[in-house]
Design a protein around this motif. Sequence first.
Motif, PDB file in Angstrom:
ATOM      1  N   LEU A 125      32.179  55.677  42.046  1.00  0.00           N
ATOM      2  CA  LEU A 125      31.395  54.813  41.165  1.00  0.00           C
ATOM      3  C   LEU A 125      31.987  53.414  41.238  1.00  0.00           C
ATOM      4  N   HIS A 126      31.150  52.413  41.410  1.00  0.00           N
ATOM      5  CA  HIS A 126      31.602  51.031  41.412  1.00  0.00           C
ATOM      6  C   HIS A 126      30.788  50.255  40.391  1.00  0.00           C
ATOM      7  N   THR A 127      31.462  49.380  39.652  1.00  0.00           N
ATOM      8  CA  THR A 127      30.743  48.578  38.664  1.00  0.00           C
ATOM      9  C   THR A 127      30.003  47.449  39.378  1.00  0.00           C
ATOM     10  N   PRO A 128      28.958  46.909  38.759  1.00  0.00           N
ATOM     11  CA  PRO A 128      28.239  45.787  39.374  1.00  0.00           C
ATOM     12  C   PRO A 128      29.187  44.629  39.718  1.00  0.00           C
ATOM     13  N   SER A 129      30.167  44.338  38.867  1.00  0.00           N
ATOM     14  CA  SER A 129      31.034  43.192  39.180  1.00  0.00           C
ATOM     15  C   SER A 129      32.005  43.514  40.314  1.00  0.00           C
ATOM     16  N   GLU A 130      32.423  44.757  40.446  1.00  0.00           N
ATOM     17  CA  GLU A 130      33.242  45.148  41.613  1.00  0.00           C
ATOM     18  C   GLU A 130      32.450  44.938  42.899  1.00  0.00           C
ATOM     19  N   VAL A 131      31.188  45.314  42.867  1.00  0.00           N
ATOM     20  CA  VAL A 131      30.337  45.180  44.055  1.00  0.00           C
ATOM     21  C   VAL A 131      30.143  43.708  44.393  1.00  0.00           C
ATOM     22  N   LYS A 132      29.798  42.908  43.388  1.00  0.00           N
ATOM     23  CA  LYS A 132      29.591  41.470  43.609  1.00  0.00           C
ATOM     24  C   LYS A 132      30.845  40.821  44.160  1.00  0.00           C
ATOM     25  N   ALA A 133      32.007  41.182  43.575  1.00  0.00           N
ATOM     26  CA  ALA A 133      33.271  40.589  44.030  1.00  0.00           C
ATOM     27  C   ALA A 133      33.565  40.995  45.468  1.00  0.00           C
ATOM     28  N   ALA A 134      33.270  42.249  45.816  1.00  0.00           N
ATOM     29  CA  ALA A 134      33.540  42.725  47.178  1.00  0.00           C
ATOM     30  C   ALA A 134      32.674  41.996  48.199  1.00  0.00           C
ATOM     31  N   ILE A 135      31.445  41.734  47.847  1.00  0.00           N
ATOM     32  CA  ILE A 135      30.457  41.202  48.802  1.00  0.00           C
ATOM     33  C   ILE A 135      30.475  39.681  48.866  1.00  0.00           C
ATOM     34  N   THR A 136      30.642  39.042  47.684  1.00  0.00           N
ATOM     35  CA  THR A 136      30.500  37.576  47.635  1.00  0.00           C
ATOM     36  C   THR A 136      31.800  36.856  47.290  1.00  0.00           C
ATOM     37  N   GLY A 137      32.812  37.606  46.840  1.00  0.00           N
ATOM     38  CA  GLY A 137      34.044  36.953  46.410  1.00  0.00           C
ATOM     39  C   GLY A 137      34.060  36.614  44.933  1.00  0.00           C
ATOM     40  N   SER A 138      32.900  36.773  44.270  1.00  0.00           N
ATOM     41  CA  SER A 138      32.840  36.492  42.831  1.00  0.00           C
ATOM     42  C   SER A 138      32.136  37.614  42.080  1.00  0.00           C
ATOM     43  N   GLY A 139      32.786  38.109  41.026  1.00  0.00           N
ATOM     44  CA  GLY A 139      32.200  39.177  40.214  1.00  0.00           C
ATOM     45  C   GLY A 139      31.020  38.713  39.394  1.00  0.00           C
ATOM     46  N   ARG A 140      30.791  37.374  39.380  1.00  0.00           N
ATOM     47  CA  ARG A 140      29.671  36.862  38.586  1.00  0.00           C
ATOM     48  C   ARG A 140      28.538  36.310  39.453  1.00  0.00           C
ATOM     49  N   ALA A 141      28.533  36.682  40.726  1.00  0.00           N
ATOM     50  CA  ALA A 141      27.479  36.213  41.636  1.00  0.00           C
ATOM     51  C   ALA A 141      26.113  36.713  41.162  1.00  0.00           C
ATOM     52  N   ASP A 142      25.045  35.958  41.459  1.00  0.00           N
ATOM     53  CA  ASP A 142      23.712  36.425  41.060  1.00  0.00           C
ATOM     54  C   ASP A 142      23.094  37.302  42.162  1.00  0.00           C
ATOM     55  N   LYS A 143      21.929  37.855  41.860  1.00  0.00           N
ATOM     56  CA  LYS A 143      21.285  38.816  42.771  1.00  0.00           C
ATOM     57  C   LYS A 143      20.969  38.181  44.125  1.00  0.00           C
ATOM     58  N   ALA A 144      20.526  36.908  44.084  1.00  0.00           N
ATOM     59  CA  ALA A 144      20.145  36.228  45.325  1.00  0.00           C
ATOM     60  C   ALA A 144      21.360  36.085  46.249  1.00  0.00           C
ATOM     61  N   GLN A 145      22.511  35.767  45.637  1.00  0.00           N
ATOM     62  CA  GLN A 145      23.739  35.588  46.411  1.00  0.00           C
ATOM     63  C   GLN A 145      24.159  36.918  47.060  1.00  0.00           C
ATOM     64  N   VAL A 146      24.058  38.005  46.294  1.00  0.00           N
ATOM     65  CA  VAL A 146      24.387  39.331  46.835  1.00  0.00           C
ATOM     66  C   VAL A 146      23.448  39.651  48.001  1.00  0.00           C
ATOM     67  N   ALA A 147      22.138  39.401  47.812  1.00  0.00           N
ATOM     68  CA  ALA A 147      21.153  39.698  48.865  1.00  0.00           C
ATOM     69  C   ALA A 147      21.438  38.870  50.119  1.00  0.00           C
ATOM     70  N   THR A 148      21.807  37.608  49.935  1.00  0.00           N
ATOM     71  CA  THR A 148      22.131  36.739  51.072  1.00  0.00           C
ATOM     72  C   THR A 148      23.315  37.291  51.858  1.00  0.00           C
ATOM     73  N   MET A 149      24.360  37.708  51.140  1.00  0.00           N
ATOM     74  CA  MET A 149      25.555  38.216  51.827  1.00  0.00           C
ATOM     75  C   MET A 149      25.290  39.566  52.494  1.00  0.00           C
ATOM     76  N   VAL A 150      24.494  40.426  51.860  1.00  0.00           N
ATOM     77  CA  VAL A 150      24.127  41.708  52.476  1.00  0.00           C
ATOM     78  C   VAL A 150      23.382  41.445  53.792  1.00  0.00           C
ATOM     79  N   THR A 151      22.469  40.484  53.766  1.00  0.00           N
ATOM     80  CA  THR A 151      21.678  40.119  54.952  1.00  0.00           C
ATOM     81  C   THR A 151      22.598  39.627  56.070  1.00  0.00           C
ATOM     82  N   ARG A 152      23.570  38.799  55.694  1.00  0.00           N
ATOM     83  CA  ARG A 152      24.496  38.232  56.672  1.00  0.00           C
ATOM     84  C   ARG A 152      25.438  39.305  57.238  1.00  0.00           C
ATOM     85  N   LEU A 153      26.038  40.098  56.327  1.00  0.00           N
ATOM     86  CA  LEU A 153      27.036  41.084  56.755  1.00  0.00           C
ATOM     87  C   LEU A 153      26.430  42.167  57.651  1.00  0.00           C
TER      88      LEU A 153
END
Lengths: 176, 176
Positions: free
Chosen positions: B102-130
């Motif tokens: 189980l991972h919390t939303p902020s753990e996921v955001k921090a892992a993907i974008t470097g910030s636990g407070r990233a918004d949905k668009a930022q997460v989607a952008t990094m998923v697309t890139r990675l």
Amino acid sequence: MRVLGVDPGLTRCGIGVVDGVAGRRLSMGAVGVIRTPAEAETAERLVLVERGMEEWLDTHRPEAVAVERVFSQHNVRTVMGTAQASAVAMLCAARRGLPVALHTPSEVKAAITGSGRADKAQVATMVTRLLRLDAPPKPADAADALALAICHLWRGPSQNRLQQAVAAQRLKGTTR
Amino acid sequence: MRVLGVDPGLTRCGIGVVDGVAGRRLSMGAVGVIRTPAEAETAERLVLVERGMEEWLDTHRPEAVAVERVFSQHNVRTVMGTAQASAVAMLCAARRGLPVALHTPSEVKAAITGSGRADKAQVATMVTRLLRLDAPPKPADAADALALAICHLWRGPSQNRLQQAVAAQRLKGTTR
């Protein structure tokens, strides 16, 4: 009609089986608790709840399952486990085609004691009386599960049959 | 290592499969959404989530499943459905012996974008890139499921293997 009541929980999931018809005498089929170790991961605990539910359903063959409706205004930590255990109970019943009804704690209390604000002791006393038991079922989760089953029986079978027909129709339409 | 990520929900349950090893290139196996009709009873919806999960697990054979950890401070109405859908996802994985994280939303955001407070668009952008995709996965639940799988891969396999061994041992001890 035989109803299996479920008072959902991960640490203790109360189960009670009651036979009866609306307006007639009730009798207890069985009562017990599914327990899972607090130190186990949630996913493992859910597997154990599923195994327990399957055993109860296989052994007692109820015609309907009544589960306590979970609200999220309760304790933040326990409510998630309760919601997850209730999901497994509902899943086990619904995939056998059994009708699943949800009743709120106050609906159950009102059905059993006449008051939606009755305390646990009052509910246990009435369960003991209605099922002509020698002593109140222990633990409280077991008594609550019997109360849920009684509440469900007293709501009347016609309403439950209607729900069952609708549920069966919906699942049929979505079978892969 | 192949990880199946789950962004749980009753209306839309996001699913994403990612292959990779910590520190190496990632690749997307598949992405999609399990949907259930809002007008159906909760119990029926859980059966449909289970069927969907079983199809995804059968088709993609992941070695681990990562599920978003649900908190109850969110919207009261949706959190119950989310908790119940997550329970079914965890159950499907654990009863196959797959490790569930189980991972919390902020753990996921921090892992993907470097910030636990990233918004949905930022997460989607990094998923697309990675994952070197042509466009962000739609809907957002699908992108979030891929983000969960990536987060899990990047936490490192040694920790996951340990969890797996512990889980297997525990279930063995309680098998009926």
